[in-house]
Write a protein that holds these residues in place. Structure first.
Motif, mmCIF file in Angstrom:
data_model
loop_
_atom_site.group_PDB
_atom_site.id
_atom_site.type_symbol
_atom_site.label_atom_id
_atom_site.label_comp_id
_atom_site.label_asym_id
_atom_site.label_seq_id
_atom_site.Cartn_x
_atom_site.Cartn_y
_atom_site.Cartn_z
ATOM 1 N N VAL A 21 0.987 -1.208 -0.116
ATOM 2 C CA VAL A 21 0.130 -0.094 -0.059
ATOM 3 C C VAL A 21 1.091 1.124 -0.005
ATOM 4 O O VAL A 21 1.081 1.877 1.011
ATOM 5 N N PRO A 22 1.339 1.376 -1.168
ATOM 6 C CA PRO A 22 2.340 2.670 -1.419
ATOM 7 C C PRO A 22 1.765 3.874 -0.859
ATOM 8 O O PRO A 22 2.414 4.758 -0.157
ATOM 9 N N ASP A 23 0.484 4.216 -0.902
ATOM 10 C CA ASP A 23 -0.153 5.469 -0.916
ATOM 11 C C ASP A 23 -0.164 5.922 0.634
ATOM 12 O O ASP A 23 -0.520 6.879 0.870
ATOM 13 N N ALA A 24 -0.252 4.858 1.376
ATOM 14 C CA ALA A 24 -0.292 4.904 2.997
ATOM 15 C C ALA A 24 0.850 5.905 3.642
ATOM 16 O O ALA A 24 0.613 6.236 4.526
ATOM 17 N N ALA A 25 2.026 5.822 2.696
ATOM 18 C CA ALA A 25 2.940 6.638 2.985
ATOM 19 C C ALA A 25 2.603 8.212 3.109
ATOM 20 O O ALA A 25 3.180 8.889 4.217
ATOM 21 N N THR A 26 1.917 8.631 2.264
ATOM 22 C CA THR A 26 1.439 9.998 2.277
ATOM 23 C C THR A 26 0.233 10.314 2.922
ATOM 24 O O THR A 26 -0.369 11.432 2.943
ATOM 25 N N ALA A 27 -0.439 9.303 3.270
ATOM 26 C CA ALA A 27 -2.117 9.512 3.761
ATOM 27 C C ALA A 27 -1.692 10.372 4.939
ATOM 28 O O ALA A 27 -1.021 10.042 5.998
ATOM 29 N N ASP A 28 -2.797 11.220 5.246
ATOM 30 C CA ASP A 28 -2.943 11.970 6.470
ATOM 31 C C ASP A 28 -3.722 11.233 7.661
ATOM 32 O O ASP A 28 -4.737 11.343 7.644
ATOM 33 N N PHE A 29 -3.132 10.280 8.506
ATOM 34 C CA PHE A 29 -3.732 9.720 9.620
ATOM 35 C C PHE A 29 -3.823 10.595 10.816
ATOM 36 O O PHE A 29 -4.383 9.984 11.895
ATOM 37 N N SER A 30 -3.603 11.674 10.814
ATOM 38 C CA SER A 30 -3.811 12.639 12.023
ATOM 39 C C SER A 30 -5.476 12.952 12.148
ATOM 40 O O SER A 30 -5.711 13.514 13.121
ATOM 41 N N ARG A 31 -5.949 12.831 11.012
ATOM 42 C CA ARG A 31 -7.625 13.015 11.096
ATOM 43 C C ARG A 31 -8.218 11.756 10.848
ATOM 44 O O ARG A 31 -9.404 11.684 11.370
ATOM 45 N N GLU A 32 -7.829 11.076 9.764
ATOM 46 C CA GLU A 32 -8.698 10.023 9.262
ATOM 47 C C GLU A 32 -8.146 8.685 10.205
ATOM 48 O O GLU A 32 -6.735 8.511 9.817
ATOM 49 N N PRO A 33 -8.838 7.747 10.753
ATOM 50 C CA PRO A 33 -8.130 6.661 11.201
ATOM 51 C C PRO A 33 -7.451 5.812 10.011
ATOM 52 O O PRO A 33 -8.410 5.530 9.146
ATOM 53 N N PRO A 34 -6.515 5.124 10.463
ATOM 54 C CA PRO A 34 -6.076 4.202 9.409
ATOM 55 C C PRO A 34 -6.895 3.151 8.950
ATOM 56 O O PRO A 34 -7.046 2.721 7.557
ATOM 57 N N GLY A 35 -7.572 2.508 9.851
ATOM 58 C CA GLY A 35 -8.658 1.734 9.514
ATOM 59 C C GLY A 35 -9.705 1.970 8.369
ATOM 60 O O GLY A 35 -9.858 1.339 7.527
ATOM 61 N N SER A 36 -10.140 2.931 8.615
ATOM 62 C CA SER A 36 -11.115 3.722 7.651
ATOM 63 C C SER A 36 -10.540 4.014 6.421
ATOM 64 O O SER A 36 -11.050 3.717 5.081
ATOM 65 N N TRP A 37 -9.353 4.419 6.419
ATOM 66 C CA TRP A 37 -8.766 4.868 5.349
ATOM 67 C C TRP A 37 -8.424 3.422 4.269
ATOM 68 O O TRP A 37 -8.555 3.758 3.084
ATOM 69 N N LEU A 38 -7.846 2.622 4.903
ATOM 70 C CA LEU A 38 -7.731 1.356 4.332
ATOM 71 C C LEU A 38 -8.919 0.696 3.771
ATOM 72 O O LEU A 38 -8.872 0.245 2.333
ATOM 73 N N LEU A 39 -9.779 0.722 4.692
ATOM 74 C CA LEU A 39 -11.113 -0.036 4.028
ATOM 75 C C LEU A 39 -11.684 0.890 2.607
ATOM 76 O O LEU A 39 -12.106 0.184 1.719
ATOM 77 N N HIS A 40 -11.279 2.097 2.777
ATOM 78 C CA HIS A 40 -12.077 2.868 1.386
ATOM 79 C C HIS A 40 -11.006 2.802 0.010
ATOM 80 O O HIS A 40 -10.999 3.287 -0.677
ATOM 81 N N HIS A 41 -9.679 2.512 0.687
ATOM 82 C CA HIS A 41 -8.539 2.632 -0.508
ATOM 83 C C HIS A 41 -8.056 1.241 -1.095
ATOM 84 O O HIS A 41 -7.496 1.095 -1.819
ATOM 85 N N VAL A 42 -7.976 0.411 0.016
ATOM 86 C CA VAL A 42 -7.472 -1.143 -0.360
ATOM 87 C C VAL A 42 -8.381 -2.134 -0.118
ATOM 88 O O VAL A 42 -9.034 -2.275 0.849
ATOM 89 N N PRO A 43 -8.691 -2.876 -1.242
ATOM 90 C CA PRO A 43 -9.533 -4.074 -1.273
ATOM 91 C C PRO A 43 -8.695 -5.066 -0.771
ATOM 92 O O PRO A 43 -7.612 -5.003 -0.829
ATOM 93 N N TRP A 44 -9.356 -6.005 0.202
ATOM 94 C CA TRP A 44 -8.636 -7.060 0.631
ATOM 95 C C TRP A 44 -9.495 -8.510 0.265
ATOM 96 O O TRP A 44 -10.734 -8.294 -0.012
ATOM 97 N N THR A 45 -8.749 -9.359 0.474
ATOM 98 C CA THR A 45 -9.413 -10.797 0.050
ATOM 99 C C THR A 45 -9.630 -11.588 1.068
ATOM 100 O O THR A 45 -10.291 -12.652 1.107
ATOM 101 N N GLU A 46 -8.779 -11.394 2.229
ATOM 102 C CA GLU A 46 -8.513 -12.295 3.214
ATOM 103 C C GLU A 46 -8.299 -11.573 4.763
ATOM 104 O O GLU A 46 -7.475 -10.661 4.578
ATOM 105 N N ALA A 47 -8.962 -12.063 5.601
ATOM 106 C CA ALA A 47 -8.497 -11.515 6.978
ATOM 107 C C ALA A 47 -8.705 -12.557 7.864
ATOM 108 O O ALA A 47 -9.208 -13.403 7.751
ATOM 109 N N GLU A 48 -7.686 -12.448 9.019
ATOM 110 C CA GLU A 48 -7.631 -13.139 10.080
ATOM 111 C C GLU A 48 -7.833 -12.457 11.382
ATOM 112 O O GLU A 48 -7.223 -11.583 11.705
#
Lengths: 242, 242
Positions: free
Chosen positions: B156-183
């Motif tokens: 997730v290269p974009d995460a380097a520049t994402a602003d996590f001071s306001r948006e929680p990383p969980g929400s950001w990831l959910l909206h930017h990165v599709p996932w196929t599996e979780a545990e």
DNA sequence: CACGATTATATGTCTAGACATATAAGTCAA
DNA sequence: TTGACTTATATGTCTAGACATATAATCGTG
């Protein structure tokens, strides 16, 4: 946009259609909110009847991957966040599945008229008879969990005479009483004196708590609290799909 | 044996067939192992086409209530013990769903080359860049959970520049990165100094721990550990069906 | 009796239609 | 602009067939 990707290796057509669409969703090519092709478009693409694409789309809808709206079309659903399917088998199955020797010990059993606390816990109004059971499950002779259970005898009369000194009540219930609904609540606590002794851990050590209520229709069957040593036990849930 | 019970109130025929059979299974009238009527028998009973009963039976099979065997028939499956579907939404959704005000605070953020510990946690071999984040979620201004997260920047290269001071990383990831599996792994622990301070609880107080790993295909996306005060938070899972 | 070949059958998939129904979108009047 | 009415359309359900396929049962043979 070629929907019919590579030639089918084997699977049936509707499965291929479903897989094709699923892939596009999971790779993010079709993001949440994207409208997937209308049934008649897919019919044309795959040269098949509408019932075939309908079956593929219906299954995707059942899996919550897409949402179907009359007159509007079918849309990729926002990922269901993180759902997790926890398989909480009965204790014997859980432990033997880990390849460890299952041990069971009845600590306490009492048949009594439901106290106010019992009624509250079972969510019933009338004061019928209940069986209260405390027992311990172990794996390879190491305490694995303590179980504190209440069975409503008005729902399960046979439980009054069942022999819980050898068979765990959870297994007995699973094999004797069909249920229609269950609720699990997972929380954390620290071991009190009783739990510490039963689990052979220190007082104040972390414990995972699972409270389970089981119903059959409107009738409460049983309420059970399982206490696991928090550092040794883990609930693992693997989830597939977006 | 009259399969067609009372007259339908409204629902479509295949749903009624499915419900009729489901009821018989859940009430225990048809116990595990019982062979349910052949399709052609149901066709005769309900005076409908085979496709209609097939749809009903297919859905029951998808729900794991029955098992279908060619040439042999369809059989009631042994109850899937106690599965539980946990819906772990992202933190904002989870808190707002409780009707409470969501609050977010970034405690720490660091971009670094993956240490041995980082690589181990992410399950990767190569030492790429990662972002390490610690943050706190609160409900009605009361600490709700602390989050400790690692994001693999090679996935997730974009995460380097994402602003996590306001948006929680969980929400950001959910909206930017599709996932196929979780545990998910759920366990219990007691608060150490750092956790106690962040959650405003006593050192040694019980905490519920959720470790979540998310993949997209073979690539690890993120590893996150959520710590909830154990006495205030509960994970509830309601499950239907036997 | 054991084992391989044959057959019968229940499910799996598919078609080319049909009518029902919810609803987005367009139309028209107040 | 708003609200009520109409219309077009995508999905929902259903039918009466068809052939495919896995496999339980049966039959033969060594």
């Amino acid at each position: 946009m070629s929907l019919a990707t590579e030639a089918a290796d084997q699977p049936t057509l509707y499965k291929r259609i479903r897989a094709d669409i699923e892939k596009r969703i999971l790779t993010g090519e079709w993001p949440p909110g994207h409208r997937i092709p209308f049934e008649h478009e897919l019919v044309a693409r795959y040269r098949c009847s509408r019932m075939t694409v309908n079956k593929a789309l219906s299954e995707l809808a059942q899996a919550d991957l897409i949402e179907r709206r009359r007159r509007a079309g079918s849309f990729v659903r926002r990922p269901q966040h993180h759902s997790a399917v926890l398989k909480i088998a009965d204790m014997r199955a859980e432990i033997t599945a880990l390849g460890r020797a299952y041990g069971y010990e009845l600590i306490h059993r009492k048949l009594r008229t439901a106290t106010a606390a019992d009624r509250d816990r079972l969510g019933v109004k009338k004061a019928g008879k209940v069986v209260a059971i405390t027992c311990r499950h172990s794996a390879d002779n190491v305490p694995f969990a303590v179980e504190d259970r209440l069975i409503d005898l008005s729902s399960v009369p046979d439980a009054a005479t069942a022999d819980f000194s050898r068979e765990p009540p959870g297994s007995w219930l699973l094999h004797h009483v069909p249920w229609t609904e269950a609720e699990h609540t997972i929380s954390a606590t620290v071991a009190d004196d009783r739990a510490a002794e039963a689990l052979d851990i220190a007082v104040g050590a972390p414990c995972l708590v699972i409270d389970r209520y089981t119903w059959r229709g409107a009738r409460t069957i049983t309420a059970v609290r399982l206490l696991y040593p928090g550092d040794s036990h883990r609930l693992v849930a693997r989830f597939k799909g977006g």
